[in-house]
Write a protein that holds these residues in place. Sequence first.
Motif, short mmCIF file in Angstrom:
data_model
loop_
_atom_site.label_atom_id
_atom_site.label_comp_id
_atom_site.label_asym_id
_atom_site.label_seq_id
_atom_site.Cartn_x
_atom_site.Cartn_y
_atom_site.Cartn_z
N UNK A 1 0.60 -1.21 0.11
CA UNK A 1 0.17 0.08 0.06
C UNK A 1 0.95 1.24 -0.06
N UNK A 2 2.19 1.10 0.20
CA UNK A 2 2.93 2.37 0.09
C UNK A 2 3.24 2.88 -1.43
N UNK A 3 3.11 4.12 -1.29
CA UNK A 3 3.35 4.57 -2.72
C UNK A 3 4.64 5.43 -2.87
N UNK A 4 5.12 5.77 -4.09
CA UNK A 4 6.30 6.45 -4.13
C UNK A 4 6.10 7.92 -3.73
N UNK A 5 5.03 8.30 -3.82
CA UNK A 5 4.91 9.74 -2.98
C UNK A 5 4.87 9.48 -1.61
N UNK A 6 4.27 8.66 -1.13
CA UNK A 6 4.69 8.48 0.33
C UNK A 6 6.34 8.33 0.69
N UNK A 7 6.90 7.52 -0.02
CA UNK A 7 8.37 7.53 0.24
C UNK A 7 9.27 8.88 0.01
N UNK A 8 8.65 9.55 -0.96
CA UNK A 8 9.26 11.17 -1.03
C UNK A 8 8.86 11.88 -0.06
N UNK A 9 7.40 11.93 0.72
CA UNK A 9 7.11 12.56 1.88
C UNK A 9 8.12 12.07 3.14
N UNK B 1 15.38 3.38 -3.27
CA UNK B 1 13.89 3.14 -4.13
C UNK B 1 13.78 4.05 -5.16
N UNK B 2 13.57 5.25 -4.66
CA UNK B 2 13.29 6.41 -5.52
C UNK B 2 14.43 6.49 -6.64
N UNK B 3 15.89 6.58 -6.06
CA UNK B 3 16.93 6.72 -7.09
C UNK B 3 16.99 5.80 -7.77
N UNK B 4 16.60 4.47 -7.47
CA UNK B 4 16.90 3.41 -8.50
C UNK B 4 15.84 3.58 -9.52
N UNK B 5 14.84 3.84 -9.36
CA UNK B 5 13.80 3.91 -10.32
C UNK B 5 13.67 4.91 -11.36
N UNK B 6 14.27 6.09 -10.55
CA UNK B 6 14.43 7.52 -11.33
C UNK B 6 15.58 7.07 -12.54
N UNK B 7 16.61 6.63 -12.00
CA UNK B 7 17.72 6.12 -12.97
C UNK B 7 17.42 5.12 -14.00
N UNK B 8 16.64 4.07 -13.44
CA UNK B 8 16.07 3.27 -14.48
C UNK B 8 15.15 3.52 -15.41
#
Length: 361
Positions: free
Chosen positions: A13-21, A90-97
Amino acid sequence: MPGRWDYPPALLDTTMDQLRTLLAVRETGSALGAARLLGRSQSSVQKQLDTMNRSYGELCGEPLVRKRGRGESVLFTATGVALAELARGTLDGWAEGAERCRSRSGARLAVGSTRYTLGFLLNAVERVTDTFQSEGVRLTVAHVRTAELLGKLDSHDLDLVCGSTLTTGAGDERLARYEVLEWRRSGLALVSNLFERRLPCPTVAVSELPDCPLAVSSDGLIAGFLHGWFGGRYREELRIAAAIDTLPYGLELLTSRVLRGCLLVTQGIGEALADGWLLEENVQPIPGGASRSLADKGLRTLELVDDVSSGLAVLSGAFVRAGERTALAPGHPLNLLWGGLRREHARHQSAELSGPADRPR
Protein backbone atom coordinates in the motif's frame (compact mmCIF):
# COMPACT_ATOMS: atom_id res chain seq x y z
CA MET A 1 10.63 -13.37 4.65
CA PRO A 2 7.69 -13.22 2.25
CA GLY A 3 7.39 -15.55 -0.68
CA ARG A 4 7.81 -14.35 -4.21
CA TRP A 5 4.29 -12.90 -4.41
CA ASP A 6 3.38 -12.73 -0.76
CA TYR A 7 4.26 -9.25 0.49
CA PRO A 8 2.82 -7.49 3.56
CA PRO A 9 -0.17 -5.25 2.81
CA ALA A 10 1.58 -2.29 4.47
CA LEU A 11 4.40 -2.62 1.95
CA LEU A 12 2.10 -2.97 -1.06
CA ASP A 13 0.00 0.00 0.00
CA THR A 14 3.03 2.31 0.20
CA THR A 15 3.30 4.70 -2.73
CA MET A 16 6.28 6.45 -4.24
CA ASP A 17 4.77 9.73 -3.12
CA GLN A 18 4.70 8.49 0.49
CA LEU A 19 8.38 7.55 0.23
CA ARG A 20 9.16 11.03 -1.05
CA THR A 21 7.21 12.52 1.85
CA LEU A 22 9.15 10.40 4.33
CA LEU A 23 12.44 11.65 2.86
CA ALA A 24 11.26 15.26 2.97
CA VAL A 25 10.35 14.93 6.65
CA ARG A 26 13.70 13.29 7.30
CA GLU A 27 15.52 16.18 5.62
CA THR A 28 13.53 19.05 7.12
CA GLY A 29 12.67 17.53 10.50
CA SER A 30 8.94 18.26 10.47
CA ALA A 31 5.70 17.92 8.52
CA LEU A 32 5.60 21.70 8.11
CA GLY A 33 9.11 21.80 6.68
CA ALA A 34 8.33 18.92 4.33
CA ALA A 35 5.15 20.66 3.18
CA ARG A 36 7.12 23.79 2.31
CA LEU A 37 9.78 21.75 0.53
CA LEU A 38 7.24 19.84 -1.56
CA GLY A 39 4.82 22.74 -2.11
CA ARG A 40 1.93 20.95 -0.43
CA SER A 41 -0.34 21.48 2.57
CA GLN A 42 0.90 20.47 6.00
CA SER A 43 -2.25 18.43 6.61
CA SER A 44 -1.65 16.22 3.54
CA VAL A 45 1.94 15.59 4.58
CA GLN A 46 0.93 14.84 8.16
CA LYS A 47 -1.76 12.43 6.95
CA GLN A 48 0.77 10.46 4.88
CA LEU A 49 3.25 10.42 7.76
CA ASP A 50 0.59 9.18 10.20
CA THR A 51 -0.42 6.44 7.76
CA MET A 52 3.16 5.20 7.34
CA ASN A 53 3.81 5.50 11.06
CA ARG A 54 0.80 3.34 11.84
CA SER A 55 1.38 0.77 9.09
CA TYR A 56 5.10 0.26 9.67
CA GLY A 57 4.66 0.46 13.43
CA GLU A 58 2.52 -2.66 13.18
CA LEU A 59 4.80 -4.29 10.61
CA CYS A 60 8.15 -3.56 12.26
CA GLY A 61 7.17 -3.28 15.90
CA GLU A 62 8.35 0.33 16.06
CA PRO A 63 6.99 3.55 14.50
CA LEU A 64 9.05 5.51 12.02
CA VAL A 65 8.95 8.78 13.93
CA ARG A 66 7.99 9.99 17.38
CA LYS A 67 6.56 13.40 18.13
CA ARG A 68 8.40 15.68 20.51
CA GLY A 69 7.58 19.00 22.11
CA ARG A 70 5.91 21.85 20.28
CA GLY A 71 8.29 23.47 17.82
CA GLU A 72 10.80 20.61 18.01
CA SER A 73 11.79 18.35 15.11
CA VAL A 74 10.28 14.88 15.00
CA LEU A 75 12.48 12.09 16.28
CA PHE A 76 13.29 9.37 13.76
CA THR A 77 13.58 5.93 15.30
CA ALA A 78 16.17 3.40 14.18
CA THR A 79 13.46 1.83 12.01
CA GLY A 80 12.59 5.21 10.54
CA VAL A 81 16.21 5.99 9.69
CA ALA A 82 16.68 2.58 8.04
CA LEU A 83 13.48 2.80 5.97
CA ALA A 84 14.23 6.40 4.94
CA GLU A 85 17.51 5.19 3.46
CA LEU A 86 15.66 2.37 1.69
CA ALA A 87 13.18 4.92 0.37
CA ARG A 88 16.03 7.02 -1.03
CA GLY A 89 17.52 3.99 -2.78
CA THR A 90 14.12 2.97 -4.15
CA LEU A 91 13.31 6.38 -5.61
CA ASP A 92 16.83 6.91 -6.99
CA GLY A 93 16.86 3.42 -8.49
CA TRP A 94 13.53 3.87 -10.23
CA ALA A 95 14.47 7.34 -11.48
CA GLU A 96 17.77 6.09 -12.89
CA GLY A 97 16.11 3.04 -14.41
CA ALA A 98 13.43 5.14 -16.08
CA GLU A 99 16.14 7.47 -17.38
CA ARG A 100 18.06 4.55 -18.90
CA CYS A 101 14.89 3.30 -20.56
CA ARG A 102 14.17 6.78 -21.92
CA SER A 103 17.69 7.07 -23.30
CA ARG A 104 17.55 3.63 -24.87
CA SER A 105 14.22 4.27 -26.58
CA GLY A 106 15.45 7.55 -28.10
CA ALA A 107 12.02 9.19 -27.83
CA ARG A 108 13.56 12.25 -26.16
CA LEU A 109 17.03 13.73 -26.23
CA ALA A 110 18.13 16.38 -23.74
CA VAL A 111 21.22 18.42 -24.64
CA GLY A 112 22.86 21.55 -23.29
CA SER A 113 25.55 24.09 -24.07
CA THR A 114 27.27 27.11 -22.63
CA ARG A 115 26.46 30.52 -24.07
CA TYR A 116 29.54 30.55 -26.27
CA THR A 117 29.13 27.07 -27.78
CA LEU A 118 25.43 27.31 -28.56
CA GLY A 119 26.02 28.25 -32.19
CA PHE A 120 28.18 25.19 -32.75
CA LEU A 121 25.51 22.94 -31.21
CA LEU A 122 22.67 24.50 -33.18
CA ASN A 123 24.57 24.06 -36.46
CA ALA A 124 24.89 20.35 -35.67
CA VAL A 125 21.21 20.13 -34.69
CA GLU A 126 20.25 21.55 -38.09
CA ARG A 127 21.91 18.55 -39.71
CA VAL A 128 19.59 16.09 -37.94
CA THR A 129 16.40 18.12 -37.51
CA ASP A 130 14.57 16.51 -40.45
CA THR A 131 15.38 13.00 -39.21
CA PHE A 132 14.30 13.85 -35.67
CA GLN A 133 11.01 15.31 -36.88
CA SER A 134 10.23 12.33 -39.11
CA GLU A 135 10.92 9.90 -36.26
CA GLY A 136 9.10 11.92 -33.62
CA VAL A 137 12.17 12.61 -31.47
CA ARG A 138 11.62 15.32 -28.89
CA LEU A 139 14.77 17.44 -28.55
CA THR A 140 15.22 19.82 -25.62
CA VAL A 141 18.10 22.31 -25.30
CA ALA A 142 19.25 23.81 -22.00
CA HIS A 143 21.59 26.67 -21.13
CA VAL A 144 24.40 25.33 -18.92
CA ARG A 145 27.00 27.29 -16.98
CA THR A 146 30.59 26.13 -17.37
CA ALA A 147 30.79 25.33 -13.65
CA GLU A 148 27.96 22.78 -13.93
CA LEU A 149 28.72 21.40 -17.39
CA LEU A 150 29.85 17.85 -16.56
CA GLY A 151 27.64 17.66 -13.48
CA LYS A 152 24.62 17.77 -15.78
CA LEU A 153 25.83 14.54 -17.37
CA ASP A 154 26.61 12.90 -14.02
CA SER A 155 23.09 13.63 -12.75
CA HIS A 156 21.55 12.35 -16.03
CA ASP A 157 19.78 15.69 -16.47
CA LEU A 158 21.29 15.92 -19.96
CA ASP A 159 22.47 13.35 -22.51
CA LEU A 160 25.06 15.55 -24.24
CA VAL A 161 26.72 18.86 -23.42
CA CYS A 162 28.89 21.29 -25.35
CA GLY A 163 31.27 23.67 -23.62
CA SER A 164 34.61 23.97 -21.91
CA THR A 165 36.15 22.41 -18.83
CA LEU A 166 39.45 22.51 -17.02
CA THR A 167 41.84 19.64 -17.69
CA THR A 168 45.18 18.76 -16.17
CA GLY A 169 46.45 16.93 -19.25
CA ALA A 170 46.44 13.47 -20.82
CA GLY A 171 46.24 11.69 -17.46
CA ASP A 172 43.18 13.55 -16.21
CA GLU A 173 41.22 10.75 -14.52
CA ARG A 174 38.18 12.97 -14.06
CA LEU A 175 37.59 12.98 -17.82
CA ALA A 176 37.75 9.17 -18.03
CA ARG A 177 34.03 9.14 -17.17
CA TYR A 178 33.20 10.83 -20.47
CA GLU A 179 33.57 10.40 -24.20
CA VAL A 180 34.92 13.66 -25.58
CA LEU A 181 34.78 15.15 -29.05
CA GLU A 182 37.66 17.57 -28.59
CA TRP A 183 37.56 20.85 -30.46
CA ARG A 184 40.46 22.66 -28.87
CA ARG A 185 42.91 22.80 -25.96
CA SER A 186 44.16 26.22 -24.99
CA GLY A 187 45.10 28.48 -22.13
CA LEU A 188 43.74 31.75 -20.81
CA ALA A 189 44.04 35.35 -21.98
CA LEU A 190 43.82 38.64 -20.15
CA VAL A 191 41.47 41.50 -21.04
CA SER A 192 42.57 44.77 -19.46
CA ASN A 193 41.85 48.49 -19.39
CA LEU A 194 45.16 49.33 -17.69
CA PHE A 195 47.49 51.68 -19.55
CA GLU A 196 50.43 50.12 -21.38
CA ARG A 197 52.94 51.77 -19.08
CA ARG A 198 51.25 49.89 -16.23
CA LEU A 199 50.86 46.60 -18.13
CA PRO A 200 53.05 46.42 -21.27
CA CYS A 201 51.97 44.40 -24.30
CA PRO A 202 51.76 41.83 -25.70
CA THR A 203 52.12 39.15 -23.01
CA VAL A 204 51.69 38.73 -19.27
CA ALA A 205 53.12 35.85 -17.23
CA VAL A 206 51.02 33.94 -14.71
CA SER A 207 53.59 34.82 -12.04
CA GLU A 208 52.78 38.52 -12.63
CA LEU A 209 49.06 38.15 -11.84
CA PRO A 210 49.45 38.95 -8.11
CA ASP A 211 50.38 42.51 -9.16
CA CYS A 212 47.22 42.97 -11.26
CA PRO A 213 43.78 44.00 -9.93
CA LEU A 214 41.52 41.15 -11.07
CA ALA A 215 37.82 40.54 -11.59
CA VAL A 216 37.19 36.83 -11.01
CA SER A 217 34.27 34.47 -10.48
CA SER A 218 33.89 32.44 -7.31
CA ASP A 219 33.63 29.10 -9.11
CA GLY A 220 34.00 27.50 -12.51
CA LEU A 221 36.81 27.20 -14.99
CA ILE A 222 38.73 30.41 -14.18
CA ALA A 223 38.63 29.71 -10.44
CA GLY A 224 40.02 26.23 -11.19
CA PHE A 225 42.99 27.75 -12.99
CA LEU A 226 43.70 30.17 -10.12
CA HIS A 227 43.47 27.34 -7.60
CA GLY A 228 45.88 25.26 -9.67
CA TRP A 229 48.35 28.13 -10.06
CA PHE A 230 48.28 29.66 -6.60
CA GLY A 231 46.73 27.01 -4.33
CA GLY A 232 43.66 27.06 -2.14
CA ARG A 233 44.53 30.46 -0.71
CA TYR A 234 44.68 32.17 -4.09
CA ARG A 235 42.27 34.86 -2.93
CA GLU A 236 44.81 35.90 -0.33
CA GLU A 237 47.64 35.71 -2.87
CA LEU A 238 45.90 37.81 -5.54
CA ARG A 239 44.41 41.28 -5.69
CA ILE A 240 40.72 40.45 -6.18
CA ALA A 241 39.16 43.78 -7.10
CA ALA A 242 35.72 42.46 -8.10
CA ALA A 243 33.68 39.27 -7.83
CA ILE A 244 31.68 38.46 -10.97
CA ASP A 245 29.29 35.75 -12.13
CA THR A 246 29.36 36.28 -15.90
CA LEU A 247 31.74 37.50 -18.57
CA PRO A 248 29.45 40.35 -19.75
CA TYR A 249 29.36 41.72 -16.20
CA GLY A 250 33.15 41.72 -16.04
CA LEU A 251 33.43 43.43 -19.43
CA GLU A 252 30.94 46.06 -18.34
CA LEU A 253 33.04 46.80 -15.25
CA LEU A 254 36.11 47.35 -17.40
CA THR A 255 34.47 49.40 -20.15
CA SER A 256 32.73 51.63 -17.61
CA ARG A 257 36.09 52.35 -15.91
CA VAL A 258 34.52 51.50 -12.56
CA LEU A 259 37.33 48.97 -12.31
CA ARG A 260 40.85 49.56 -13.50
CA GLY A 261 42.24 46.09 -13.84
CA CYS A 262 42.08 42.80 -15.69
CA LEU A 263 39.65 40.05 -16.55
CA LEU A 264 40.71 36.45 -17.15
CA VAL A 265 39.01 34.78 -20.13
CA THR A 266 39.60 31.69 -22.20
CA GLN A 267 41.99 32.10 -25.09
CA GLY A 268 39.17 31.56 -27.57
CA ILE A 269 37.08 34.37 -26.12
CA GLY A 270 40.16 36.57 -25.99
CA GLU A 271 40.71 36.01 -29.70
CA ALA A 272 37.05 36.71 -30.47
CA LEU A 273 37.24 39.97 -28.55
CA ALA A 274 40.45 40.98 -30.31
CA ASP A 275 38.83 40.23 -33.68
CA GLY A 276 36.02 42.67 -32.88
CA TRP A 277 33.39 40.29 -31.59
CA LEU A 278 32.57 41.95 -28.27
CA LEU A 279 29.97 39.85 -26.45
CA GLU A 280 27.77 42.07 -24.33
CA GLU A 281 24.93 41.02 -22.07
CA ASN A 282 21.70 40.36 -23.98
CA VAL A 283 23.34 41.37 -27.25
CA GLN A 284 24.31 39.02 -30.07
CA PRO A 285 27.95 39.13 -31.30
CA ILE A 286 28.41 41.98 -33.76
CA PRO A 287 31.22 41.66 -36.32
CA GLY A 288 33.50 44.62 -36.74
CA GLY A 289 37.07 45.82 -36.48
CA ALA A 290 38.92 45.90 -33.19
CA SER A 291 38.85 49.71 -33.33
CA ARG A 292 35.05 49.53 -33.00
CA SER A 293 35.06 47.11 -30.10
CA LEU A 294 38.05 46.83 -27.81
CA ALA A 295 40.14 49.90 -28.60
CA ASP A 296 37.24 52.33 -28.56
CA LYS A 297 36.18 50.95 -25.22
CA GLY A 298 39.67 51.25 -23.81
CA LEU A 299 40.27 47.50 -23.68
CA ARG A 300 42.97 45.24 -25.07
CA THR A 301 43.66 41.53 -25.02
CA LEU A 302 47.00 40.17 -23.85
CA GLU A 303 48.41 36.68 -24.12
CA LEU A 304 48.78 34.96 -20.73
CA VAL A 305 51.94 32.84 -20.55
CA ASP A 306 51.92 29.94 -18.09
CA ASP A 307 55.38 30.21 -16.57
CA VAL A 308 54.54 28.04 -13.54
CA SER A 309 54.41 24.79 -15.59
CA SER A 310 51.00 23.78 -14.25
CA GLY A 311 49.87 21.75 -17.27
CA LEU A 312 46.38 23.22 -16.92
CA ALA A 313 44.37 23.80 -20.08
CA VAL A 314 40.90 24.65 -21.31
CA LEU A 315 39.35 21.65 -23.07
CA SER A 316 36.51 22.70 -25.37
CA GLY A 317 34.27 20.18 -27.05
CA ALA A 318 31.23 17.94 -26.81
CA PHE A 319 30.79 15.44 -23.97
CA VAL A 320 28.65 12.36 -23.33
CA ARG A 321 28.83 9.70 -20.63
CA ALA A 322 31.50 7.09 -21.39
CA GLY A 323 30.19 3.92 -23.05
CA GLU A 324 26.69 5.25 -23.57
CA ARG A 325 26.87 5.84 -27.31
CA THR A 326 28.45 2.47 -28.07
CA ALA A 327 25.65 0.73 -26.16
CA LEU A 328 23.05 2.32 -28.46
CA ALA A 329 22.15 1.57 -32.06
CA PRO A 330 23.90 3.64 -34.77
CA GLY A 331 20.58 5.25 -35.66
CA HIS A 332 19.84 6.34 -32.10
CA PRO A 333 19.28 10.13 -31.83
CA LEU A 334 22.32 10.54 -29.57
CA ASN A 335 24.57 8.91 -32.18
CA LEU A 336 22.98 10.91 -35.00
CA LEU A 337 23.61 14.20 -33.19
CA TRP A 338 27.15 13.12 -32.32
CA GLY A 339 27.72 12.49 -36.02
CA GLY A 340 26.38 15.98 -36.78
CA LEU A 341 28.83 17.45 -34.28
CA ARG A 342 31.71 15.57 -35.90
CA ARG A 343 30.79 16.93 -39.32
CA GLU A 344 30.42 20.45 -37.92
CA HIS A 345 33.85 20.16 -36.30
CA ALA A 346 35.35 19.01 -39.60
CA ARG A 347 33.75 22.00 -41.35
CA HIS A 348 35.31 24.39 -38.84
CA GLN A 349 38.73 22.80 -39.27
CA SER A 350 38.46 23.13 -43.04
CA ALA A 351 37.45 26.79 -42.72
CA GLU A 352 40.42 27.52 -40.44
CA LEU A 353 42.78 26.03 -43.02
CA SER A 354 41.25 28.20 -45.73
CA GLY A 355 42.08 31.38 -43.83
CA PRO A 356 40.64 33.78 -41.27
CA ALA A 357 38.37 35.47 -43.80
CA ASP A 358 36.41 32.27 -44.31
CA ARG A 359 36.39 31.17 -40.67
CA PRO A 360 32.86 30.66 -39.33
CA ARG A 361 31.95 32.71 -36.27
